[in-house]
Write an enzyme that holds these catalytic residues in place. Sequence first.
Site, PDB file in Angstrom:
ATOM      1  N   LYS A  79       0.926  -1.242   0.073  1.00 16.54           N
ATOM      2  CA  LYS A  79      -0.248   0.047  -0.021  1.00 16.54           C
ATOM      3  C   LYS A  79       0.807   1.267   0.052  1.00 16.54           C
ATOM      4  CE  LYS A  79      -3.804   1.800   2.598  1.00 16.54           C
ATOM      5  NZ  LYS A  79      -4.909   1.853   3.853  1.00 16.54           N
ATOM      6  N   SER A 154      -9.757   1.849   2.856  1.00 20.90           N
ATOM      7  CA  SER A 154      -8.649   2.399   1.988  1.00 20.90           C
ATOM      8  C   SER A 154      -7.940   1.724   1.408  1.00 20.90           C
ATOM      9  CB  SER A 154      -8.021   3.438   2.993  1.00 20.90           C
ATOM     10  OG  SER A 154      -7.216   2.999   3.888  1.00 20.90           O
ATOM     11  N   SER A 178      -9.894  -0.561   7.014  1.00 19.02           N
ATOM     12  CA  SER A 178      -9.259  -0.366   6.019  1.00 19.02           C
ATOM     13  C   SER A 178      -8.601  -1.756   5.148  1.00 19.02           C
ATOM     14  CB  SER A 178      -8.253   0.811   5.948  1.00 19.02           C
ATOM     15  OG  SER A 178      -8.978   2.104   5.833  1.00 19.02           O
TER      16      SER A 178
END
Lengths: 491, 489
Positions: A79, A154, A178
């Site tokens: 990420k 996210s 997330s």
Amino acid sequence: MTDASAIETIADVRAALAGVGSAVDVCTIFLERIQERDAALGAFTHVASDTALEEAATVDARGADDPSQPLAGVPIAIKDNICTRGLPTTAASRILTDYRPPYDATVVERLRAAGAVILGKTNCDEFAMGSTTEHSCYGITRNPWDHDRVPGGSSGGSAAAVAARLAPVALGSDTGGSIRQPAAFCGLVGLKPTYGRVSRYGLLAFASSLDQIGPLGLTVADVAAVFRVIAGHDPADATSAAEAVPEWPSGTANETPAIGVPWTLLNDGIDDDVLASFRTALDTLRSSGATLVDIELPHATYAVPTYYVVAPAEASSNLARYDGVRYGVRAPLAETADLTAMYDRTRESGFSDEVKRRIMLGTYALSAGYYDAYYLRAQQIRTLIRRDYDTVFSTVDAVALPTTPTTAFPLGQHADDPLQLYVGDIFTASANLTGLPALSVPSGNDSSGLPIGLQLVGRAFDEVTILDLAARFERERSEPIGRPPGLDPSA
Amino acid sequence: MMPDSEASRFEPVIGLEIHAHLLTESKIFCSCRTSFGAAPNSHVCPVCLGLPGALPVLNRRVVELAIRAGLALGCTVQRCSIFARKNYFYPDLPKGYQISQYEQPLASDGMLSYETEEGQRTVRITRVHLEEDAGKSLHAGETQSRHTTLDYNRSGVPLIEIVTEPDLRAPATAGDFFARLRAVLMAIGVNDGNMEEGSLRCDANVSLRPRGETALGVKVEVKNLNSFRFLQRALEHEIIRQADCLEMGEEVVQETRLWNEARGRTESMRSKEEAHDYRYFPEPDLPPIEVSDEWISEVRASLPELPETRKQRYLRELGLSATEAGQLAEQADLAQFFEDTARTAGNAKTAAHWVMGEVTRHLKTDGVGIDQVGVTADALGRLVGLVDSGVISSSTGKTVFEKMYGSGLEAEEIVERENLVQIGDRNELEALVTRVISEQPDAAARVRGGHEGTLGFLVGRVMKASRGRANPKLAGELLRQQLRAPGVT
């Protein structure tokens, strides 16, 4: 070597390497898939082809059978809010355009040491603030199951990448759900470890007391394998715990675990399909030996409002360092502009509306005269929620909940109503507020074929129990989860 | 109008906030070095630069030094204290917040008590808390650049902030207190006392109230008081400014002012309305600081004797005067030298006299510290012993001291080689006295006439005639006898 299209999981990678395949071959397969499929998805913000192939070559030179390298040759996507030395790390924010950190996050260091190959960086909501991956300076990421729907967020880029088989595993970060929510939306296993279990050193902080890094994968075993590599005490993170990292599979799994179900939390706002899948999942667990126990978590209903005070408050402070002074983007200025103008213009143009909204919320909650009413009160509620869990964990081994009240929703659906989005964190935020470990495992599909997630919350530092439970469920779940369209094994 | 004179209608009320760098090798939250004067931005890392993702880890040595300061200032050291973030924007503050302590500081409720000419003075210490220093902004004019440049070497250097109660009533008293506090911090090895390099800094809160009033007036914070002189001058100026305000029937505005040394005045920096809301909240990246009773005891046991305690001991046990005790007790190394000298000499009073006289004079003229003085305490002690027991006169002693200094020679050697043993023999000295009287008839006459003061002059002549070897006491006695002056029985 084996059929290239068959390499999807860590187990597949290991099988390939144990045969005639090389780490470079495996890496190439995934790079090619990214090349072919990611334009339609937008999962990656940066593909590190050159360095990935170099890393794979290093693994080949060393040999993939070194027991100190449990992830030898395993490609992984990271990420974009996790620091990777020399690779862009921007948290999908314009303010960090082209920023390349001079150091690796501890988790990345550990992955490299374990032989993993960093494929690239994945899209996310800016600074991990969001649950759709629509708030990114790179644009949206699409859900591989339905390109008109969000992948969740996210960590939506990581989830989309794994669901589309662009990486066997990926790292995400989970501040209010997330990792688990995009895992549920994309039909994956996603683990948010216990707070303190995984070092946060090198994670661009959103809410320091809630953030945890964790893995997303296609199977419980893959998630556990990555978890074991990244977990463990880190002297560079003062909040990281000294607890030893457990073996997994434990080999001593409780055959008759007690699972608590907080039915009173499941009253309104849940899709029928999600609730039905949850009931089916509970049946599966019961028939595999688990006992179901009705439990109360009286303060858990306050999780969302509590979360939306604590997280923005910490974020308002954590994001203060993005000021255009030392790194990142400084807004172009007139010669005559003063310091305040530089800050204003830089932050105005560098942050998106969602980030600004949360900075303002948090700044307000910490302001003189409001601190006691908001931040302090929220922290007190946090303690009460944790006590609720402590109480139930004296009688149960895990708590089961749906991961999300709905399945993946259409892109842009909540663009004008952030509150509607915030409410979606209802089942996930508690685990962050309490620090407890929680995972999402696919439990089925809704009537449109979209994946649904079952969430399991465990005792602090007892990831093993929920991983064991999830693995058992994975083996025994009644309906197959299926694959995103276009990824049929025959294709 | 003197601001602190009895004539003024207003009484100044002053409290200080002192920032002291802790003498650690590395910074408070990372392993970068703390040394001053290195090339700009050479002692930096992701942590002290506030790079994305970096996290602080507390340096244990920092806590130890802060506990030391807390204990030396009579504070209660908290078993559990917490860090807090103080949020504000400034380019030299890399994270956009300073990690400090707010609620639950490391140490609180102490005092510093000391002797002054007006008696014992006690200043209460509100709190001692830990924090990190910011970097340094160098504005155009301070460097070659026409831009503001930033040096983050200082970012993350450990500090304690010491906050006093408003117990001070005059600029001179505040200056004196700051000096005493500095001496304590230096004596316990917590701070180097270097105000020029900014390792010790001071801000003052000052308000005025009508004499006899107990309620506090509106306070003004004065910053940038980085020398004793600045502190005193700024307070003097600020007190006059506030008194003028009040005399004219105006109200003092609550604000922060900056001392401008060049202009000799304080200048408004920001008003109460412009004051920052620092939005303090507990630092989530750092667990609470836990301090065990054992740790506190260990630190307490390792504390050296403080100047004030030492001074009291010198007064009480060694019979020194207040001036002697105060001067010798101030610095640990000088005090140690004195005590070693006194032990060998067997007489503290004479040893004090020598250390404060000859030794201190040498330190000044040579510009060296006591650790580099050209004579050991032991050797000096033996010299003092020779003088004290009358083997050599005190003026011979000074000659011998000069010959010893830097040469490594022993007093006994010099005295023997140069035949400097004091003439204590009456007959031998009698002849010298007779000769001096005959050479100085006028002076002799004055002494005969009862002019006691002239006796010293004649003693001096005898000393000179004996090349300093005469026992001055005996010489005086014999002179009196021969001149039949009064005072001899």
